[in-house]
Design an enzyme around this catalytic site. Structure first.
Site, PDB file in Angstrom:
ATOM      1  CE  LYS A  31      -3.417   5.406  -1.626  1.00 25.11           C
ATOM      2  NZ  LYS A  31      -4.369   6.074  -2.840  1.00 25.11           N
ATOM      3  CE1 TYR A  80      -3.648   2.880   0.833  1.00 23.69           C
ATOM      4  CE2 TYR A  80      -1.971   3.389   2.476  1.00 23.69           C
ATOM      5  CZ  TYR A  80      -3.026   3.675   1.804  1.00 23.69           C
ATOM      6  OH  TYR A  80      -3.989   4.609   1.962  1.00 23.69           O
TER       7      TYR A  80
END
Length: 326
Positions: free
Chosen positions: A196, A192
């Site tokens: 990002k 994750y």
């Protein structure tokens, strides 16, 4: 931490958006819903991009019910970000309907999902949070460029997270963006954070690309936005004990700085609509609540400058698409 400080952005600061056209991915839920509602309430024509037709239709009905005195100009485009073909189709359908695009908000995302591959062979978080928004943005850039020539600054807002800067974030891995070698309960969170971080770098590189020329393309502004800690469906994907702890902590306000979805939309809306100088000058930068530029993004860009990390990311992303026929 803040640079070029401006006052905290309020929903009352949103100007009239009459005549503006916007796309919000994930606009049927959470922060995306709150963002979409404010855009249409202030006069924009907004296209929600979402996977579930039923959910989007209900969201639109709820928005219209919340403002029965207004004629909200809101529409739905169905797309699955885990399918590159679906993303291409939504860009095509939009361009068949509209000749202008003033605001593109890449809001949809997933958090700490268990390892899995999309139909295109990419890890689900990498594709949903980064590669599909890259494809959508690239596909719509010509429309945004022509819009900027006519209407002035167009805006691209990428909703990211300050998780891009935490110590567990892996270095950018373009040879193996799926990070399939990672194991353990932290692996989904590392993937994750990795996705990002890529979006923060993409945001700055887009700014660099569109300001290289002297033509109207430099009227495109780009922003990476951390909305704050908001309780959304994002926290529901990690089935591990850590995921349950995170969801519990956010739900019950144990995470410092938890905000409502309306407040979570404020920084996105600031970058999408404000004509204040600190916002306009901050194109390419990383913004935190509520409409404040933060130097963490600049530090990440500077860290990768010598290795040309942004350029390598762009080239690798284009190659990933070409490998799949796009």
């Amino acid at each position: 931490m803040a640079l070029n400080q401006s006052k905290a952005f309020s929903l009352r600061d949103i100007p009239s958006l009459d005549g503006r056209v916007a796309i919000v991915t994930g606009g049927s839920d959470g922060i995306g819903y709150a963002t979409t509602l404010q855009l249409v309430l202030h006069g924009a024509r907004v296209y929600i991009v979402a996977r579930s037709s039923e959910k989007a239709t209900q969201a639109i009905a709820n928005m219209r019910q919340s403002a029965p005195e207004k004629s909200l100009d809101i529409h739905f485009l169905q797309a699955d970000l885990q399918s590159l073909a679906s993303v291409m189709q939504v860009a095509k359908r939009f361009n068949e309907k509209e000749s202008n695009l003033d605001i593109l908000i890449n809001n949809a995302g997933i958090m700490a999902a268990p390892y899995g591959l999309t139909e295109d062979g990419y890890e689900t978080q990498w594709q949903t949070n980064y590669l599909s928004p890259f494809l959508l943005t690239k596909s719509l850039l010509p429309t945004m460029t022509s819009t900027a020539r006519k209407n002035g600054p167009a805006r691209i807002i990428n909703v990211v997270s300050d998780a891009a800067f935490v110590p567990i974030t892996p270095d950018l891995d373009l040879e193996n963006p799926n990070l399939d070698h990672l194991t353990g309960f932290m692996a989904p969170w590392k993937r994750y954070c990795h996705s990002k971080m890529a979006m923060v770098l993409l945001t700055h590189h887009l700014h660099t690309l569109v300001t290289r020329d002297d033509n109207a393309m430099n009227n495109i502004k780009t922003y990476a936005v951390h909305p704050g800690f908001v309780e959304t469906n994002l926290q529901a994907l990690d089935p591990t004990l850590l995921g349950k702890i995170v969801k519990f902590s956010v739900r019950w306000g144990l995470v410092p700085g938890k905000v409502s979805r309306e407040d979570g939309a404020r920084t996105t809306l600031a970058c999408a609509t404000s004509d204040e100088w600190p916002i306009l000058e901050g194109s390419g930068g990383f913004f935190r609540p509520f409409g404040q530029r933060d130097k963490q993004g600049d530090a990440l860009v500077e860290k990768g400058r010598e290795s040309k990390m942004e350029e390598r990311l762009w080239d690798a992303s284009e190659q990933m698409l070409k490998d799949k026929g796009f």
